[in-house]
Design a protein around this motif. Structure first.
Motif, mmCIF file in Angstrom:
data_model
loop_
_atom_site.group_PDB
_atom_site.id
_atom_site.type_symbol
_atom_site.label_atom_id
_atom_site.label_comp_id
_atom_site.label_asym_id
_atom_site.label_seq_id
_atom_site.Cartn_x
_atom_site.Cartn_y
_atom_site.Cartn_z
ATOM 1 N N ASN A 4 25.241 7.338 -6.382
ATOM 2 C CA ASN A 4 25.244 6.229 -7.315
ATOM 3 C C ASN A 4 24.297 6.556 -8.452
ATOM 4 O O ASN A 4 23.289 7.261 -8.243
ATOM 5 N N GLU A 22 0.553 -1.281 -4.785
ATOM 6 C CA GLU A 22 1.486 -0.889 -3.731
ATOM 7 C C GLU A 22 2.920 -0.898 -4.247
ATOM 8 O O GLU A 22 3.212 -1.397 -5.322
ATOM 9 N N GLY A 23 3.803 -0.343 -3.436
ATOM 10 C CA GLY A 23 5.220 -0.406 -3.760
ATOM 11 C C GLY A 23 5.791 -1.753 -3.357
ATOM 12 O O GLY A 23 5.079 -2.634 -2.870
ATOM 13 N N LEU A 24 7.082 -1.908 -3.558
ATOM 14 C CA LEU A 24 7.731 -3.172 -3.223
ATOM 15 C C LEU A 24 7.971 -3.272 -1.727
ATOM 16 O O LEU A 24 8.238 -2.283 -1.048
ATOM 17 N N PHE A 46 17.204 -5.949 -10.489
ATOM 18 C CA PHE A 46 16.004 -6.758 -10.290
ATOM 19 C C PHE A 46 15.777 -7.711 -11.451
ATOM 20 O O PHE A 46 16.099 -7.405 -12.609
ATOM 21 N N ARG A 66 0.631 10.864 -7.111
ATOM 22 C CA ARG A 66 0.511 9.443 -7.387
ATOM 23 C C ARG A 66 0.328 9.178 -8.875
ATOM 24 O O ARG A 66 0.758 8.130 -9.382
ATOM 25 N N LEU A 76 12.243 -3.348 -13.553
ATOM 26 C CA LEU A 76 12.694 -2.349 -12.567
ATOM 27 C C LEU A 76 14.142 -1.988 -12.830
ATOM 28 O O LEU A 76 15.018 -2.846 -12.810
ATOM 29 N N LEU A 135 22.194 -7.261 -5.010
ATOM 30 C CA LEU A 135 22.932 -6.045 -4.664
ATOM 31 C C LEU A 135 24.398 -6.302 -4.926
ATOM 32 O O LEU A 135 25.017 -7.162 -4.287
ATOM 33 N N GLN A 189 9.982 1.590 -13.310
ATOM 34 C CA GLN A 189 9.386 0.281 -13.567
ATOM 35 C C GLN A 189 8.501 0.339 -14.802
ATOM 36 O O GLN A 189 7.520 1.094 -14.841
ATOM 37 N N LEU A 227 9.410 4.593 -8.756
ATOM 38 C CA LEU A 227 9.425 4.194 -7.354
ATOM 39 C C LEU A 227 10.591 4.848 -6.630
ATOM 40 O O LEU A 227 11.696 4.939 -7.165
ATOM 41 N N GLU A 246 18.103 -2.220 4.512
ATOM 42 C CA GLU A 246 16.811 -2.553 3.903
ATOM 43 C C GLU A 246 16.216 -1.314 3.229
ATOM 44 O O GLU A 246 16.186 -0.233 3.811
ATOM 45 N N GLN A 247 15.771 -1.532 2.011
ATOM 46 C CA GLN A 247 15.116 -0.475 1.242
ATOM 47 C C GLN A 247 13.613 -0.513 1.512
ATOM 48 O O GLN A 247 12.992 -1.570 1.413
ATOM 49 N N TYR A 302 11.683 -9.486 -3.237
ATOM 50 C CA TYR A 302 10.730 -8.440 -2.928
ATOM 51 C C TYR A 302 9.361 -8.877 -3.436
ATOM 52 O O TYR A 302 9.249 -9.622 -4.412
ATOM 53 N N MET A 345 22.469 1.429 0.345
ATOM 54 C CA MET A 345 21.931 0.256 -0.329
ATOM 55 C C MET A 345 22.144 -1.036 0.449
ATOM 56 O O MET A 345 21.491 -2.029 0.185
ATOM 57 N N THR A 346 23.063 -1.042 1.398
ATOM 58 C CA THR A 346 23.266 -2.267 2.174
ATOM 59 C C THR A 346 22.235 -2.406 3.290
ATOM 60 O O THR A 346 22.137 -3.458 3.916
ATOM 61 N N PHE A 371 10.124 0.926 0.137
ATOM 62 C CA PHE A 371 9.616 1.545 -1.082
ATOM 63 C C PHE A 371 8.319 2.304 -0.844
ATOM 64 O O PHE A 371 7.471 1.889 -0.049
ATOM 65 N N GLY A 372 8.174 3.383 -1.586
ATOM 66 C CA GLY A 372 6.910 4.100 -1.627
ATOM 67 C C GLY A 372 5.978 3.460 -2.641
ATOM 68 O O GLY A 372 6.362 2.528 -3.343
ATOM 69 N N PRO A 373 4.734 3.986 -2.749
ATOM 70 C CA PRO A 373 3.751 3.393 -3.652
ATOM 71 C C PRO A 373 3.994 3.736 -5.117
ATOM 72 O O PRO A 373 3.412 3.116 -5.995
ATOM 73 N N LEU A 421 6.075 3.572 -13.994
ATOM 74 C CA LEU A 421 5.868 3.773 -12.555
ATOM 75 C C LEU A 421 7.233 4.115 -11.973
ATOM 76 O O LEU A 421 8.192 3.349 -12.140
ATOM 77 N N GLY A 449 22.459 4.990 -12.238
ATOM 78 C CA GLY A 449 22.210 3.934 -13.215
ATOM 79 C C GLY A 449 22.492 4.434 -14.621
ATOM 80 O O GLY A 449 23.051 5.509 -14.827
ATOM 81 N N TYR A 489 13.784 4.396 -8.856
ATOM 82 C CA TYR A 489 13.729 3.301 -9.817
ATOM 83 C C TYR A 489 12.625 3.587 -10.824
ATOM 84 O O TYR A 489 11.613 4.204 -10.495
ATOM 85 N N LYS A 540 24.796 -1.345 -6.446
ATOM 86 C CA LYS A 540 23.605 -1.101 -7.261
ATOM 87 C C LYS A 540 22.695 -2.316 -7.154
ATOM 88 O O LYS A 540 23.150 -3.455 -7.158
#
Lengths: 113, 112
Positions: free
Chosen positions: A56, B42-44, B102, A9, A43, B93, A37, A90, A101-102, B36, A98-99, A104-106, A88, A58, A35, B99
């Motif tokens: 994919n 926390e995360g998103l 945000f 973490r 982000l 998106l 942040q 993520l 629902e994503q 989001y 990607m289409t 996310f972790g903490p 951070l 970035g 990602y 991609k």
């Protein structure tokens, strides 16, 4: 169902070192995205992995790399750390990509000194 | 290029006040749009989404309508609670390369 977990973490490193971050997706999810942040850049998408392949990417330098294992767990590696890499990080997982629902972790908070 | 612009915060409101967070986008093709929310530490979490023009996404009292004519996806809630204090991100998106982009995020603080 357990959520997305990220380890560690928190992490403190010095310039020039390298670091590996880990992400375990939700069971059954095959896509993992990463990602960065930061307060300044917000982000930003790093890359997405699906079935052990980078699907994919970035706009980040080659110092940022990743991989995905057969159980869909993913790791992200940053080599030759710079102060600006403090952020951070993520991870998000989804069923197929990607289409979907994503989820996310903490996040992993990386500090580079 | 494709980008998302959302109103700058921070936004501070009293409980039961009306909340609007503006979000506009530039994109080629037909993007999907998302809001989001990130609670402290926390995360998103996905709050709501819309995948085509005139779609309205809604969840937990929040709503946003995909307006292609104004390239906007403003988030609204009629009566906020202290528990709505969080950072809200508008996201897009891209339909050509999938991609996710945000916005900068808007910090909302709701006071009792």
């Amino acid at each position: 169902k357990a959520g997305v977990t990220q380890t560690p973490r928190y992490l403190i490193k010095t310039r020039g070192q390298q670091v590996t971050l880990s992400c375990s997706p939700i069971s059954g999810h095959r896509s993992v995205s990463w990602y960065q942040q930061t307060p300044g850049q917000g982000l930003q998408f790093l890359f997405e992995y699906f079935s052990e392949t980078q699907r994919n990417k970035g706009n980040f330098p080659g110092r940022f790399s990743g991989r995905q294992f057969s159980n869909s767990r993913s790791e992200m590696n940053v080599s030759t750390l710079e102060l600006g890499d403090s952020a951070l990080y993520l991870c998000a997982s989804s069923l197929e990509g990607m289409t979907n629902e994503q989820f996310f972790g903490p996040g992993t908070r990386l500090t580079v000194l | 290029g494709n980008s998302v612009t959302q109103m700058e915060g921070p936004v501070t409101l009293s409980e039961e006040a009306f909340l609007t967070i503006n979000c506009t986008y530039t994109a080629t093709g037909y993007p999907s749009l998302f809001w989001y929310v990130q609670y402290p530490g926390e995360g998103l979490q996905l709050l709501l989404k819309a995948t085509k023009a005139d779609d309205k996404g809604s969840n937990k009292g929040f709503e946003a309508t995909y307006r292609k004519e104004t390239t906007s996806f403003h988030l609204e809630k009629g009566s906020v609670q202290v528990s709505d204090s969080a950072v809200y991100f508008c996201a897009l998106l891209r339909s050509n390369d999938y991609k996710l982009s945000f916005g900068a995020g808007t910090t909302v603080t709701v006071r009792a």
